[in-house]
Motif scaffolding. Structure first.
Motif, PDB file in Angstrom:
ATOM      1  N   ARG A   1       0.851  -1.189   0.000  1.00  0.00           N
ATOM      2  CA  ARG A   1       0.000   0.000   0.000  1.00  0.00           C
ATOM      3  C   ARG A   1       0.892   1.246   0.000  1.00  0.00           C
TER       4      ARG A   1
ATOM      5  N   ASN B   1     -11.157   6.133 -15.859  1.00  0.00           N
ATOM      6  CA  ASN B   1     -10.392   6.391 -14.644  1.00  0.00           C
ATOM      7  C   ASN B   1      -9.674   7.732 -14.742  1.00  0.00           C
TER       8      ASN B   1
ATOM      9  N   TYR C   1      -3.825   9.879  -7.753  1.00  0.00           N
ATOM     10  CA  TYR C   1      -3.654   8.440  -7.908  1.00  0.00           C
ATOM     11  C   TYR C   1      -2.246   8.144  -8.392  1.00  0.00           C
TER      12      TYR C   1
ATOM     13  N   SER D   1      -5.008   2.175 -12.562  1.00  0.00           N
ATOM     14  CA  SER D   1      -6.137   1.447 -12.001  1.00  0.00           C
ATOM     15  C   SER D   1      -6.836   2.227 -10.898  1.00  0.00           C
ATOM     16  N   ASN D   2      -6.213   3.323 -10.444  1.00  0.00           N
ATOM     17  CA  ASN D   2      -6.760   4.157  -9.361  1.00  0.00           C
ATOM     18  C   ASN D   2      -6.896   3.388  -8.054  1.00  0.00           C
ATOM     19  N   ASP D   3      -6.042   2.379  -7.837  1.00  0.00           N
ATOM     20  CA  ASP D   3      -6.064   1.597  -6.602  1.00  0.00           C
ATOM     21  C   ASP D   3      -5.223   2.241  -5.501  1.00  0.00           C
ATOM     22  N   LYS D   4      -4.173   2.965  -5.897  1.00  0.00           N
ATOM     23  CA  LYS D   4      -3.274   3.580  -4.919  1.00  0.00           C
ATOM     24  C   LYS D   4      -3.391   5.097  -5.020  1.00  0.00           C
ATOM     25  N   GLU D   5      -3.476   5.749  -3.855  1.00  0.00           N
ATOM     26  CA  GLU D   5      -3.771   7.175  -3.835  1.00  0.00           C
ATOM     27  C   GLU D   5      -2.986   7.855  -2.726  1.00  0.00           C
TER      28      GLU D   5
END
Length: 801
Positions: free
Chosen positions: A364, A690, A727, A731-735
């Motif tokens: 993360r 995204n 981001y 994928s816009n999973d980590k911000e």
């Protein structure tokens, strides 16, 4: 020749021409109200006083008789903007010791100013003093009215169909900006994407990457140092938003979000001797010298030298920076010919430079609050040396035609011992894999053009034809060493690498960019409507070799890129504009973190549409713009680690900027930018819709200065900077979270024995907040997190003799 002329003027050259404008300011009593109805727009380039008067009188439609002996060898800074006839002449004659004498309706002669007389200027929207290279400075002294626009020359911001801000050397000094990265903290459209204590500086403009290689020096690309640009050499810095290929040509790294141009310092008619002592925490001390003189008949020759030496430890443990800069500028200003040359050398040694933090697929986003020590190894280093030079020339063929050109060169040697920081788990572990990396660069660049002014009936024309050429070769080499474990939160010191485990291939690359551009700026309705149409043919040729084997990713491509702009002066204070800009950019290069390292991708096309408004209140200005930029998107695949294009990205945004002195003694500088950045046409539609990585929705920068009323010379300053969340991946999973930074400062100016002394004190990041200031850039080949600089104290004392 009218009989009222003195007899000694009768056999002399008579300069006669036509014009229509308004307003007044001269040694002679003239009513501004009477002149107001005749105000109109003028563009008179800097140069010989004779040529400037000839052009202005011809445009304004008045008759002017001049004794050549009076103007011989004198120069004028030109003018750009809306003026009355006598107001315009006053601007051109400022500091010349000459004045107009009316001899009839629409007829004047030029005579020496009466002894003891003074030029009385009524209030006007052109405020501030002339600086000899940058034209009028806006109220407050932080922003210049005029900026360099390459092919289109130097123009007033109210007559520019682009979004542009020009920062002055005064802004540089008062911010105590040491590098370009320090200066851009005033602009909401620009963000630094590399740590301040890193190997190099890099930026984004409107969300797209801008490398130092793409920063121009007096209009020439590739001349300035590759990794860090010292601000003590700058007289002003032009920041143009949006693709700039029409006016500047293709940039070495293909930046599309905008362009930056650094204008060198020139000697002024007033001698300059300035010494500065400075300090930056933790223990960096140094000094700077700035000396300028003019000499010869009519001060034709000028020399300006700027030197800097600063060294010591930074706020990060075992990190130190040692920088040296020396730049010499020479210039000649004749009646029709203007020449200048600049030669510079910079060196920068950084111990333990920080890298961006990359985040592995199974980790993360790390907590910036928990990073209290420098995670770079003490043995890591960055050593850079850059030697550069330029020669520029302008020649007035006649009163309506000017030839210009410039050549530049740079030789650079860079030596790094570094390691990547790629966090692999939530605990912050990463592997230290040392890499010895060298890069040697050679650059040669040139531009030449012709600018012509004429009328076809009621329509004015400014035709610009220019050709440009850029060549750069560079060679990369190095070695890798055995890896050792470390941790982002608790760094482990590893042994200094000695024996390489692998030699990297020697990669040699040649870039050749060439282009020809043609543009016509047409003025309608007394130049209240300005239409610029143009196109640039560009050719991009790249060849590369690896261990003397030619690569298969070389290319040779060309394209014609059209561009255009429209500006309408709705009132004397309000300009509305629109533009379409298109450009060809060099293809991306796969980063060292990808399995296809150093692969070169083909050129790509970017397109921008923009509309905006500019309001000039006299004491302050406001600009607003709405834009859309499209270009291909790139990524390093999280699974395969292959770098390459993946869809397109579209940035739709709004900018609002303010500058000037809305209240006496109170100045503002800054603004806000909003961007809606969207990915489209990605592989299998995986990331469609995204948000593009590393692009905050909101950037806000606002600085203020207040002159304390009861303490002459004392000014208090403050600045707030904000960026919303970003981001890290497509994928816009980590911000990373939103962040804000606050700076405070003060300066005190006074005199001692006729010497002007200025003391400055600034505190950056006064709250000492730890945060990730950037997730890189969405079109960047090496994404990663940038750690903010801790609280930093800046002190300086300047003595002007």
């Amino acid at each position: 020749m009218p009989a009222v002329f003195p007899s000694r003027l009768r056999p002399l050259l008579q300069l006669s021409f036509m014009l229509s404008l308004s307003a007044s300011p001269l040694l002679i009593p003239v009513s501004w109200a009477d002149d107001a109805a005749a105000r109109r727009s003028y563009q008179v380039p800097a140069g010989s006083l004779s040529a400037a008067l000839t052009r202005f009188a011809g445009l304004s439609g008045v008759n002017l008789s001049v004794d050549p002996a009076l103007v011989s060898g004198r120069s004028s800074q030109g003018l750009s903007g809306e003026y009355g006839v006598e107001e315009g002449f006053a601007r051109l004659l400022a500091g010349s010791g000459l004045q107009l004498q009316p001899v009839g309706e629409g007829a004047y002669i030029l005579v020496p100013a009466a002894e003891g007389s003074s030029l009385q200027l009524a209030p006007t929207s052109i405020l501030g003093a002339n600086d000899e290279t940058g034209g009028d400075v806006y109220a407050g002294g932080q922003v210049a009215r005029r900026g360099s626009q390459g092919l289109l020359g130097s123009r007033d911001f109210m007559e520019t169909p682009f979004s542009m801000t020009t920062y002055t050397s005064e802004a540089v000094k008062n911010q105590q900006a040491r590098t370009l990265g320090d200066l851009i903290a005033s602009d909401p459209s620009v963000r630094a994407t590399n740590p301040a204590g890193g190997r190099y500086e890099q930026f984004t403009i409107r969300g797209f990457s801008l490398f130092n290689s793409d920063v121009a020096y007096n209009g020439l690309y590739g001349v300035l140092p590759t990794y860090t640009i010292d601000m003590e050499m700058a007289d002003r810095v032009d920041i143009l938003k949006g693709p700039t290929q029409l006016i500047n040509g293709i940039s070495p790294r293909g930046s599309v979000g905008g362009g930056i141009n650094v204008v060198p310092k020139r000697a002024t008619d007033k001698p300059i001797t300035s010494l500065t002592a400075n300090y930056a925490s933790n223990n960096q001390v140094g000094g700077a010298v700035d000396v300028g003189r003019r000499f010869g008949e009519d001060n034709k020759f000028g020399i300006r030298f700027n030197g800097v030496k600063q060294s010591g430890d930074t706020e990060w443990d075992h990190q130190s920076v040692d920088r040296d800069m020396a730049v010499l500028g020479l210039d000649f200003r004749g009646e029709r010919l203007r020449l200048s040359t600049d030669v510079g050398h910079t060196e920068r040694d950084t111990d333990a430079p920080q890298e961006r933090v990359q985040v592995g697929a199974n980790a993360r986003v790390p907590s910036a609050n928990d990073v209290h020590r420098n995670y770079a190894q003490p043995w890591s280093k960055a050593r850079t040396k850059d030697t550069f030079g330029t020669v520029n020339a302008e020649f007035d063929v006649n009163d309506s035609t000017m030839l210009y050109g410039g050549v530049g060169a740079r030789k650079s040697n860079h030596d790094f011992l570094r390691h990547a920081v790629s966090v692999t788990n939530d605990a912050g572990d990463f592997s230290v894999q040392p890499r010895d990396f060298t890069r040697d660069e050679n650059v040669r660049t040139a531009t030449a053009g012709v600018r012509n002014w004429f009328h076809t009936g009621p329509v004015s024309h400014e035709i610009n034809l220019a050709a440009s050429y850029f060549y750069m070769d560079f060679e990369n080499g190095g070695a890798r060493y055995a890896a050792a474990p470390s941790n982002l939160y608790n760094p482990v010191e590893t042994l200094t690498p000695i024996r390489p485990t692998r030699q990297d291939a020697e990669v040699y690359t040649e870039n050749r960019f060439s282009g020809v551009a043609l543009a016509d700026t047409m003025g309608f309705f007394d130049d209240r409507l300005l239409v610029t149409l143009g196109a640039r043919w560009q050719r991009v040729k790249v060849d590369d070799w690896s261990n003397d084997v030619k690569g298969d990713t070389a290319y040779d491509e060309e394209k014609v890129s059209p561009s255009g702009g429209v500006l309408f002066k709705a009132t004397d204070k309000l300009s509305l504009y629109a533009n379409y800009m298109e450009g060809l950019s060099q293809g991306k290069i796969a980063p060292s973190t990808s399995v296809n390292e150093d692969e070169i991708f083909p050129p790509f096309i970017s397109r921008q549409v923009e509309v905006g408004a500019k309001y000039d209140a006299g004491s302050f200005g406001v600009t607003a713009a709405v834009f859309r930029i499209k270009q291909p998107a790139y990524e390093t695949n999280a699974v395969t680690r292959v770098f390459g294009p993946n869809g397109k990205r579209q940035n739709v945004g709004v900018e609002l900027n303010v500058f000037g002195e809305p209240l006496n003694g109170f100045r503002l500088l800054g603004g806000v930018m909003y961007i809606d950045s969207e990915l489209k046409n990605t592989t299998n539609g995986t990331f469609d819709g995204n948000r593009a990585p590393a692009t905050p929705k909101y950037n806000v920068n606002l600085g203020a200065e207040w002159d304390v009323p009861n303490v002459q010379g004392l000014t208090l300053t403050g600045r707030g900077i904000y960026s919303s969340s970003q981001y890290l991946d497509q994928s816009n999973d980590k911000e990373i979270e939103a962040w804000e930074r606050f700076d405070v400062g003060a300066r005190y100016a006074f005199k001692v024995d006729e010497k002007n002394i200025t003391l400055r004190a600034n505190v950056e990041n006064v709250a000492d907040k730890r945060y990730w200031s950037s997730a890189g850039a969405s079109d960047d080949s090496e994404p990663g997190l940038t750690l903010a600089t801790p609280r930093t104290y800046l002190l300086s004392a300047t003595v002007d003799f």
